[in-house]
Motif scaffolding. Structure first.
Motif, mmCIF file in Angstrom:
data_model
loop_
_atom_site.group_PDB
_atom_site.id
_atom_site.type_symbol
_atom_site.label_atom_id
_atom_site.label_comp_id
_atom_site.label_asym_id
_atom_site.label_seq_id
_atom_site.Cartn_x
_atom_site.Cartn_y
_atom_site.Cartn_z
ATOM 1 N N PRO A 67 0.823 -1.221 0.000
ATOM 2 C CA PRO A 67 0.000 0.000 0.000
ATOM 3 C C PRO A 67 0.855 1.268 0.000
ATOM 4 O O PRO A 67 1.944 1.288 0.583
ATOM 5 C CB PRO A 67 -0.798 -0.102 1.316
ATOM 6 C CG PRO A 67 -0.587 -1.466 1.838
ATOM 7 C CD PRO A 67 0.674 -2.000 1.245
ATOM 8 N N HIS A 68 0.363 2.287 -0.660
ATOM 9 C CA HIS A 68 1.025 3.592 -0.690
ATOM 10 C C HIS A 68 -0.037 4.674 -0.552
ATOM 11 O O HIS A 68 -1.226 4.414 -0.734
ATOM 12 C CB HIS A 68 1.779 3.802 -2.010
ATOM 13 C CG HIS A 68 2.934 2.872 -2.206
ATOM 14 N ND1 HIS A 68 4.049 2.893 -1.410
ATOM 15 C CD2 HIS A 68 3.136 1.892 -3.118
ATOM 16 C CE1 HIS A 68 4.898 1.951 -1.829
ATOM 17 N NE2 HIS A 68 4.365 1.337 -2.860
ATOM 18 N N THR A 69 0.438 5.884 -0.297
ATOM 19 C CA THR A 69 -0.465 7.041 -0.298
ATOM 20 C C THR A 69 0.160 8.140 -1.153
ATOM 21 O O THR A 69 1.348 8.085 -1.486
ATOM 22 C CB THR A 69 -0.696 7.616 1.125
ATOM 23 O OG1 THR A 69 0.548 8.122 1.619
ATOM 24 C CG2 THR A 69 -1.254 6.557 2.078
ATOM 25 N N CYS A 102 4.731 9.799 -0.089
ATOM 26 C CA CYS A 102 3.918 8.707 0.438
ATOM 27 C C CYS A 102 4.058 8.747 1.955
ATOM 28 O O CYS A 102 5.178 8.674 2.472
ATOM 29 C CB CYS A 102 4.399 7.369 -0.129
ATOM 30 S SG CYS A 102 3.665 5.945 0.707
ATOM 31 N N LEU A 104 3.372 6.600 4.086
ATOM 32 C CA LEU A 104 3.820 5.323 4.653
ATOM 33 C C LEU A 104 5.313 5.108 4.426
ATOM 34 O O LEU A 104 5.959 4.378 5.167
ATOM 35 C CB LEU A 104 3.030 4.160 4.034
ATOM 36 C CG LEU A 104 1.503 4.252 4.166
ATOM 37 C CD1 LEU A 104 0.828 3.143 3.387
ATOM 38 C CD2 LEU A 104 1.093 4.203 5.621
ATOM 39 N N HIS A 105 5.830 5.717 3.357
ATOM 40 C CA HIS A 105 7.252 5.613 3.018
ATOM 41 C C HIS A 105 7.715 7.004 2.587
ATOM 42 O O HIS A 105 7.805 7.274 1.385
ATOM 43 C CB HIS A 105 7.470 4.617 1.866
ATOM 44 C CG HIS A 105 6.674 3.352 2.015
ATOM 45 N ND1 HIS A 105 5.490 3.115 1.341
ATOM 46 C CD2 HIS A 105 6.895 2.257 2.795
ATOM 47 C CE1 HIS A 105 5.009 1.934 1.689
ATOM 48 N NE2 HIS A 105 5.834 1.386 2.564
ATOM 49 N N MET A 108 9.596 8.270 -0.477
ATOM 50 C CA MET A 108 8.974 8.304 -1.817
ATOM 51 C C MET A 108 8.425 9.705 -2.048
ATOM 52 O O MET A 108 7.491 10.118 -1.366
ATOM 53 C CB MET A 108 7.807 7.299 -1.907
ATOM 54 C CG MET A 108 8.213 5.846 -1.811
ATOM 55 S SD MET A 108 6.751 4.775 -1.737
ATOM 56 C CE MET A 108 5.915 5.185 -3.276
HETATM 57 CU CU LIG Z 1 4.526 4.123 -0.034
#
Ligand SMILES: [Cu+2]
Length: 116
Positions: A67-69, A102, A104-105, A108
């Protein structure tokens, strides 16, 4: 004398109507809103920098099985968590540089440059 006149008027009206319809169709084609796409693959926003014109709708698609945002740095837009194949779209009305990441990461990152 009235009958041929009426017939002519009817044909004329039909001609005008079809011409108007053709005009409407061409206007619709010309007015098709500009769009751009950014795919998310391997923890990367492909095309990290995208230049678009104002009014362009950018659509991100998550091609990862993680999953990404897509979250704008200045709070302009924020996607939900995108699972594989999910999309998020945002229309950039104004010119400017819009960095995003992102959530979550956060390593990115990407930028949309909106320029007339
Ligand atoms: Cu991500």
């Amino acid at each position: 004398m009235t009958r041929p006149f009426k017939l002519l008027t009817f044909q004329g009206a039909a001609l005008v109507a079809s011409a108007l319809m053709m005009l409407t169709v061409s206007e619709m084609t010309r007015a098709a809103p500009p769009a751009a796409a950014v795919s998310i693959d391997n923890f990367t926003f492909k095309s990290p920098v995208v230049m678009v014109k104002p009014g362009t709708t950018v659509t991100w698609t998550n091609g990862d099985d993680i999953p990404h945002t897509v979250v704008s740095k200045d709070g302009l837009f924020k996607s939900k968590v995108l699972d594989t194949g999910d999309r998020f779209s945002f229309t950039f009305a104004k010119a400017g540089q819009f960095g995003y990441f992102c959530s979550l990461h956060p390593h990115m990152t990407g930028t949309i440059i909106v320029k007339a």
